[in-house]
Design an enzyme around this catalytic site. Structure first.
Site, PDB file in Angstrom:
ATOM      1  N   ARG A   1     -19.335  29.230 -11.934  1.00 16.78           N
ATOM      2  CA  ARG A   1     -19.450  27.861 -12.466  1.00 16.78           C
ATOM      3  C   ARG A   1     -19.560  26.898 -11.283  1.00 16.78           C
ATOM      4  NH1 ARG A   1     -14.349  25.975 -16.044  1.00 16.78           N
ATOM      5  NH2 ARG A   1     -15.544  26.828 -17.776  1.00 16.78           N
TER       6      ARG A   1
ATOM      7  N   GLY B   1     -18.839  23.865  -8.921  1.00 23.50           N
ATOM      8  CA  GLY B   1     -17.649  23.005  -8.781  1.00 23.50           C
ATOM      9  C   GLY B   1     -16.397  23.611  -9.386  1.00 23.50           C
TER      10      GLY B   1
ATOM     11  N   TYR C   1     -16.523  16.768 -16.970  1.00 18.78           N
ATOM     12  CA  TYR C   1     -15.467  16.724 -17.991  1.00 18.78           C
ATOM     13  C   TYR C   1     -14.214  16.064 -17.432  1.00 18.78           C
ATOM     14  CZ  TYR C   1     -11.366  18.357 -20.585  1.00 18.78           C
ATOM     15  OH  TYR C   1     -10.161  18.413 -21.243  1.00 18.78           O
TER      16      TYR C   1
ATOM     17  N   ASN D   1      -4.607  25.644 -22.837  1.00 25.10           N
ATOM     18  CA  ASN D   1      -4.018  26.130 -24.099  1.00 25.10           C
ATOM     19  C   ASN D   1      -4.739  27.389 -24.551  1.00 25.10           C
ATOM     20  OD1 ASN D   1      -2.800  23.352 -26.062  1.00 25.10           O
ATOM     21  ND2 ASN D   1      -2.942  23.482 -23.844  1.00 25.10           N
TER      22      ASN D   1
ATOM     23  N   THR E   1      -5.524  16.046 -19.642  1.00 24.29           N
ATOM     24  CA  THR E   1      -5.587  17.404 -19.097  1.00 24.29           C
ATOM     25  C   THR E   1      -5.115  17.445 -17.650  1.00 24.29           C
ATOM     26  OG1 THR E   1      -7.176  19.109 -18.423  1.00 24.29           O
ATOM     27  CG2 THR E   1      -8.031  16.888 -18.585  1.00 24.29           C
ATOM     28  N   ASP E   2      -4.689  18.624 -17.205  1.00 23.48           N
ATOM     29  CA  ASP E   2      -4.322  18.776 -15.787  1.00 23.48           C
ATOM     30  C   ASP E   2      -5.552  18.751 -14.878  1.00 23.48           C
ATOM     31  OD1 ASP E   2      -5.407  21.259 -16.430  1.00 23.48           O
ATOM     32  OD2 ASP E   2      -3.680  22.443 -15.751  1.00 23.48           O
ATOM     33  N   GLU E   3      -6.758  18.889 -15.467  1.00 18.52           N
ATOM     34  CA  GLU E   3      -7.967  18.954 -14.626  1.00 18.52           C
ATOM     35  C   GLU E   3      -8.245  17.645 -13.898  1.00 18.52           C
ATOM     36  OE1 GLU E   3     -11.376  20.939 -16.143  1.00 18.52           O
ATOM     37  OE2 GLU E   3     -10.190  22.437 -17.191  1.00 18.52           O
TER      38      GLU E   3
ATOM     39  N   SER F   1     -14.541  12.396 -16.744  1.00 19.44           N
ATOM     40  CA  SER F   1     -14.516  11.547 -17.950  1.00 19.44           C
ATOM     41  C   SER F   1     -13.089  11.419 -18.481  1.00 19.44           C
ATOM     42  CB  SER F   1     -15.463  12.090 -19.030  1.00 19.44           C
ATOM     43  OG  SER F   1     -14.994  13.317 -19.557  1.00 19.44           O
ATOM     44  N   LYS F   2     -12.312  12.500 -18.411  1.00 17.90           N
ATOM     45  CA  LYS F   2     -10.915  12.412 -18.873  1.00 17.90           C
ATOM     46  C   LYS F   2     -10.110  11.510 -17.924  1.00 17.90           C
ATOM     47  CE  LYS F   2      -9.121  14.284 -21.852  1.00 17.90           C
ATOM     48  NZ  LYS F   2      -8.974  13.957 -23.308  1.00 17.90           N
TER      49      LYS F   2
ATOM     50  N   ASN G   1      -7.882  34.872 -13.453  1.00 21.45           N
ATOM     51  CA  ASN G   1      -8.726  35.228 -14.589  1.00 21.45           C
ATOM     52  C   ASN G   1      -8.885  36.736 -14.749  1.00 21.45           C
ATOM     53  OD1 ASN G   1      -9.122  32.530 -15.109  1.00 21.45           O
ATOM     54  ND2 ASN G   1     -11.117  32.415 -14.102  1.00 21.45           N
TER      55      ASN G   1
ATOM     56  N   ALA H   1      -9.443  13.549 -29.858  1.00 21.57           N
ATOM     57  CA  ALA H   1     -10.894  13.787 -29.984  1.00 21.57           C
ATOM     58  C   ALA H   1     -11.543  13.699 -28.613  1.00 21.57           C
ATOM     59  CB  ALA H   1     -11.516  12.764 -30.924  1.00 21.57           C
TER      60      ALA H   1
ATOM     61  N   ASP I   1     -12.178  12.720 -37.512  1.00 23.33           N
ATOM     62  CA  ASP I   1     -12.924  13.713 -36.737  1.00 23.33           C
ATOM     63  C   ASP I   1     -14.393  13.632 -37.135  1.00 23.33           C
ATOM     64  OD1 ASP I   1     -11.862  16.630 -35.260  1.00 23.33           O
ATOM     65  OD2 ASP I   1     -13.974  16.385 -35.816  1.00 23.33           O
TER      66      ASP I   1
ATOM     67  N   THR J   1     -18.242  10.138 -25.509  1.00 25.14           N
ATOM     68  CA  THR J   1     -17.070  10.443 -26.356  1.00 25.14           C
ATOM     69  C   THR J   1     -15.755  10.160 -25.630  1.00 25.14           C
ATOM     70  OG1 THR J   1     -18.285  12.087 -27.608  1.00 25.14           O
ATOM     71  CG2 THR J   1     -15.893  12.283 -27.621  1.00 25.14           C
TER      72      THR J   1
END
Ligand code: NAD
Ligand code: DAU
Length: 348
Positions: A287, A289, A156, A186, A131-133, A159-160, A255, A83, A34, A101
């Site tokens: 936010r 998008g 984000y 999570n 991730t589910d995103e 990139s994932k 939310n 990471a 890390d 990263t």
């Protein structure tokens, strides 16, 4: 003794995974790599730092030479890669940090694994945590399955998604034995207070406004972090190579409803009048998008590996609130310094 590299083990989910592996598998040597960014904190795993089968390595997955050198030195048998830069809002202000990263960092780990395993992949495994995103957004109905097409909307999630594609491509092209899991939101102990639940717990404690984005009608599927760690353990040991598994909480909340539930529980815990915390709710600019809804169909991991969440949302939220209330020093430490600057910039 098997040598397992876990990346990002000082972060939120990684710390729960490292603890589970170190305490459960005395026949494994666990290497926690890390960089200790703002999100990494050795306090998260202080209780296991003296275990004989545990080693901490401080370093950056973006540094290819460094990654190659530790793979040469330790000859890992398996990699569990967590990471990442993980916060959507930060990806909107600094997308390139996420490419470095999440994409380059993952590439370096793939290349180093391929280099030391030299095409002899018996008993080796590269496990990529995603991730589910990556699936983008759902409308009012439907669920993400493993077959849902990738359609990421934030830097984000893009990139994932990119890193997931590279992992899969290394499997197809070079035969690298991989598994990928795509998990929903999570929550739980050690969650950095830039994300909804811990941010709002901290603000309620300090009587600060609760900044709800847009109309608050966005929906997320919440899973207790320790249940995610159980799923990761199971997939690492029993998942099939070259497969993807979705992991979710079967637990959708808008939310605003979640925030109101949190306010009620915090009023009880803090001995405040019912309704006091709700008065802190403040609707703020949305936010960009912003994905409307995420919800996971976790049938595959349930049917094939027998996993399901063990903790109800009520229980998980209670445990989470109790953890933050009894770890106020942890909370104070991570919300001083840089955090204040981030907060001002994000919410002013
Ligand atoms: P986190 O931000 O809490 O922790 C990330 C960790 O990675 C930190 O300890 C940080 O120091 C480390 N790190 C960051 N950049 C690094 C680098 N260049 N080199 C080495 N270490 C570095 O993240 P998290 O919420 O625990 O998420 C862990 C993983 O799970 C991520 O890959 C994320 O995409 C994925 N995920 C998270 C969630 C969630 O709800 N939090 C859900 C699904 C998937
Ligand atoms: O779905 C999995 C993802 O969940 C992970 O891949 C990410 O790493 C993780 O950060 C999380 O992403 P979200 O963007 O869903 O989580 P966050 O806690 O940032 O936001 C949850 C919801 O709450 C989202 O609809 C935005 C909203 N929100 C968030 C913050 C921080 C607010 O209304 N106000 C806020 O201040």
């Amino acid at each position: 003794m098997k040598k397992i590299l876990i990346t990002g083990g000082a972060g939120f989910i990684g710390s729960h995974v490292v603890r589970r592996f170190v305490t459960k598998y005395s026949n494994y040597k666990i290497y926690n790599l890390d960089m200790l960014t703002y999100a990494g904190n050795l306090e998260n795993i202080k209780d296991i730092e003296n275990f004989e089968n545990y080693n901490f390595i401080k370093g950056d997955i973006v540094d290819a030479d460094f990654i190659n050198s530790i793979f040469q030195e330790y000859q890992f048998d398996g990699v569990i890669h967590l990471a990442a830069e993980s916060h959507v809002d930060r990806s909107i202000t600094d997308p390139l940090a996420f490419v470095k990263t999440n994409v380059i960092g993952t590439m370096n780990l793939l290349n180093a694994s391929k280099m030391i395993w030299k095409d002899d992949y018996s008993n080796k495994r590269f496990y990529h945590i995603s991730t589910d995103e990556v699936y983008g957004t759902l409308g009012e109905t439907g669920l993400f399955t493993e077959k849902t097409a990738y359609d990421p909307n934030s830097p984000y999630s893009a990139s994932k998604a990119s890193s997931d594609h590279f992992v899969r491509a290394y499997g197809e092209t070079y035969g690298l034995p991989y598994v990928i899991t795509n998990c929903s939101n999570n929550y739980g102990p050690n969650h950095f207070p830039e994300k909804l639940i811990p941010l709002f717990i901290n603000n309620i404690i300090n009587n600060k406004p609760l900044p709800v984005y847009g109309d608050g009608k966005y929906t997320r599927d919440w899973l207790f972090v320790k249940d995610h760690a159980v799923a990761i353990d199971l997939v690492f040991h029993e998942g099939k190579n070259h497969e993807t598994y979705n992991i979710g909480g079967f637990n959708e909340w808008q939310n605003i409803d979640l925030v109101k539930l949190l306010c009620k529980k915090m009023d009880v815990k803090l001995g405040r009048q019912q309704g006091d915390s709700e008065k802190l709710i403040t609707y703020v600019k949305d936010r960009p998008g912003h994905d409307l809804r995420y919800a996971i169909d976790a049938t595959k991991i349930n049917k094939e590996l027998g996993w399901k969440p063990s903790v109800t949302f009520e229980e998980g939220l209670e445990q989470t609130i109790d953890w933050y209330l009894s770890n106020e020093e942890w909370l104070r430490n991570v919300t001083s310094g840089e955090y204040q600057k981030y907060y001002e910039k994000q919410y002013s």
